[in-house]
Design an enzyme around this catalytic site. Structure first.
Site, PDB file in Angstrom:
ATOM      1  N   TYR A 124       0.825  -1.213   0.000  1.00 43.20           N
ATOM      2  CA  TYR A 124       0.000   0.000   0.000  1.00 43.20           C
ATOM      3  C   TYR A 124       0.863   1.268   0.000  1.00 43.20           C
ATOM      4  O   TYR A 124       0.448   2.296  -0.504  1.00 43.20           O
ATOM      5  CB  TYR A 124      -0.886   0.035   1.246  1.00 43.20           C
ATOM      6  CG  TYR A 124      -2.261  -0.565   1.064  1.00 43.20           C
ATOM      7  CD1 TYR A 124      -2.420  -1.886   0.643  1.00 43.20           C
ATOM      8  CD2 TYR A 124      -3.403   0.180   1.330  1.00 43.20           C
ATOM      9  CE1 TYR A 124      -3.683  -2.431   0.504  1.00 43.20           C
ATOM     10  CE2 TYR A 124      -4.671  -0.370   1.190  1.00 43.20           C
ATOM     11  CZ  TYR A 124      -4.801  -1.672   0.777  1.00 43.20           C
ATOM     12  OH  TYR A 124      -6.054  -2.208   0.643  1.00 43.20           O
ATOM     13  N   ASP A 210      -3.271 -18.427  -0.517  1.00 39.95           N
ATOM     14  CA  ASP A 210      -4.165 -19.098  -1.478  1.00 39.95           C
ATOM     15  C   ASP A 210      -4.992 -20.179  -0.777  1.00 39.95           C
ATOM     16  O   ASP A 210      -6.206 -20.246  -0.913  1.00 39.95           O
ATOM     17  CB  ASP A 210      -3.404 -19.650  -2.696  1.00 39.95           C
ATOM     18  CG  ASP A 210      -2.107 -20.350  -2.338  1.00 39.95           C
ATOM     19  OD1 ASP A 210      -1.761 -20.399  -1.138  1.00 39.95           O
ATOM     20  OD2 ASP A 210      -1.433 -20.862  -3.254  1.00 39.95           O
ATOM     21  N   ASP A 238     -12.835  -9.025   3.736  1.00 41.88           N
ATOM     22  CA  ASP A 238     -14.052  -9.095   2.914  1.00 41.88           C
ATOM     23  C   ASP A 238     -14.504 -10.543   2.773  1.00 41.88           C
ATOM     24  O   ASP A 238     -15.692 -10.856   2.858  1.00 41.88           O
ATOM     25  CB  ASP A 238     -13.811  -8.494   1.515  1.00 41.88           C
ATOM     26  CG  ASP A 238     -13.928  -6.970   1.523  1.00 41.88           C
ATOM     27  OD1 ASP A 238     -13.757  -6.369   2.594  1.00 41.88           O
ATOM     28  OD2 ASP A 238     -14.186  -6.392   0.444  1.00 41.88           O
TER      29      ASP A 238
HETATM   30  C1  IPM Z   1     -10.723  -1.039   3.810  1.00 46.91           C
HETATM   31  C2  IPM Z   1     -10.871  -0.333   2.503  1.00 46.91           C
HETATM   32  C3  IPM Z   1      -9.680   0.578   2.265  1.00 46.91           C
HETATM   33  C4  IPM Z   1      -8.415  -0.274   2.190  1.00 46.91           C
HETATM   34  C5  IPM Z   1      -9.796   1.496   1.033  1.00 46.91           C
HETATM   35  C6  IPM Z   1     -11.060   2.305   1.054  1.00 46.91           C
HETATM   36  C7  IPM Z   1      -8.596   2.375   0.887  1.00 46.91           C
HETATM   37  O1  IPM Z   1     -11.041  -1.242   1.477  1.00 46.91           O
HETATM   38  O2  IPM Z   1     -10.531  -0.372   4.843  1.00 46.91           O
HETATM   39  O3  IPM Z   1     -10.812  -2.270   3.837  1.00 46.91           O
HETATM   40  O4  IPM Z   1      -8.077  -0.802   1.131  1.00 46.91           O
HETATM   41  O5  IPM Z   1      -7.772  -0.413   3.222  1.00 46.91           O
HETATM   42 MN    MN Z   2     -11.325  -3.323   2.135  1.00 48.57          MN
END
Ligand code: IPM
Ligand code: MN
Length: 349
Positions: A124, A210, A238
């Site tokens: 990042y 994976d 997620d």
């Molecule tokens: C999260 C989001 C963020 C990330 C984005 C909005 C920058 O997806 O907090 O999970 O990637 O960290």
């Molecule tokens: Mn996210």
């Protein structure tokens, strides 16, 4: 007096944050000393000030005890020079929020995992990064690059927090990496093994990302605390939200080495359902539960809010995304859900 900075952000952010504010206002009404300060971040800040995070916002944070954020981003800024996400990334970096804790817990399912996501490093933020042009096969061609980099100190501080969390739970820590391919993860794994020597009561395991995507869904019960990198943490949170039924359910807290904390639900800005009063405020409300616990140290308040959310769900009230998971469901709007939670909350506040 607690100075609480609220940054609703974009998309469904303002709608879900409104439900959080209802609860905070109920606290204030009954005598809690909380001072709410509002500001802008992300796309809305681009629209107003031409930048996703203003210097003014950065400068007021020194007077702030805790930050509550909705979410940032949206199609609207797909082609803008500045990206809404940059505002959040800068906030996380500037105030050293290096640890992001994402509990995967569901009030009506037997699941309890904590993801500890590194939040200040990895791909990042690594440099060099950028776009450039090169002649490839006689054709001028764009290319783009990022750098994934971790140093031992970054890994150690995250590992210590994760081991400590595990010590107070089922004493299991699983590190998710890709050390069969990437150098950064070779160092990652070695460093975590080193820190483990100081935490021999904790059972440490390592799995590759994976396979983790399968294991987390099929055998989620065997997990307790998970430690992983910034990018993998983003992805698997997620993924794990599927275990609770909806991405809208997950809260998070980010911490730094001072006492400042940042609370935000794990979900994104969901521009497709914004302004429809259908978004799920549970992730945001559970983030407020965490704030009551970690910032106010008020377990009476955090329990009250947790059980108010639980009660509303157990009566079958839910936003549309949850209907598959709730018996005898009754779909309510974001506002109605927030009102119902607040209704139960005020009885005991
Ligand atoms: C999260 C989001 C963020 C990330 C984005 C909005 C920058 O997806 O907090 O999970 O990637 O960290
Ligand atoms: Mn996210």
């Amino acid at each position: 007096m607690i100075n609480l900075l609220i940054l609703p952000g974009d998309g469904i952010g303002p709608e879900i944050i409104k439900q959080v504010i209802k609860i905070v206002k109920s606290c204030i009404y009954t005598g809690y000393k909380i001072n709410i300060i509002y500001n802008y971040i992300g796309g809305i800040s681009i629209d107003k000030f031409n930048t996703p995070i203003t210097n003014n916002l950065i400068s007021i944070i020194k007077y702030i005890d805790t930050i509550f954020l909705g979410c940032v981003g949206g199609y609207k800024w797909n082609h803008s020079i500045f990206k809404p996400e940059y505002g959040l990334l800068k906030l996380r970096k500037k105030f050293n929020f290096f640890t992001n804790i994402r509990p995967i817990k569901c009030p009506f399912k037997n699941i309890d995992i904590i993801i500890v996501r590194e939040l200040n490093g990895g791909i990042y933020y690594g440099k060099p990064k950028g776009f450039s042009k090169q002649i490839i096969n006689q054709i001028p061609t764009w290319y783009a690059y990022n750098t994934k980099i971790y140093n031992e100190q970054e890994i150690i501080r995250l590992a210590r927090i994760s081991f400590n969390l595990a010590l107070n739970r089922k004493k299991k820590l699983c590190s998710i990496d890709k050390s069969n391919v990437l150098e950064t993860f070779k160092l990652w794994k070695k460093t975590i093994n080193y820190v483990h020597k100081f935490y021999n009561k904790v059972k440490l395991s390592h799995i590759y990302i994976d396979y983790a995507t399968i294991d987390l869904i099929k055998n989620f019960n065997k997990f307790d605390v998970i430690i992983t990198s910034n990018l993998f943490g983003d992805i698997i949170s997620d993924l794990c939200s599927l275990l609770t039924g909806s991405l809208g359910m997950l809260p998070s807290i980010s911490i730094n080495n001072k006492s400042l904390s940042l609370f935000e639900p794990c979900h994104g800005s969901a521009p497709d359902i914004a302004n429809k009063n259908i978004a799920n405020p549970v992730g945001a409300l559970l983030s407020l539960v965490m704030m009551f616990e970690y910032v106010l140290n008020d377990f009476k308040l955090s329990n009250n809010l947790y059980y108010s959310i639980y009660k509303v769900l157990s009566y079958g009230f839910c936003t549309i995304d949850m209907k598959k998971y709730i018996r005898n469901f009754k779909i309510v709007s974001t506002e109605e859900f927030g009102d119902l939670v607040n209704h139960f909350f005020i009885i005991n506040v």
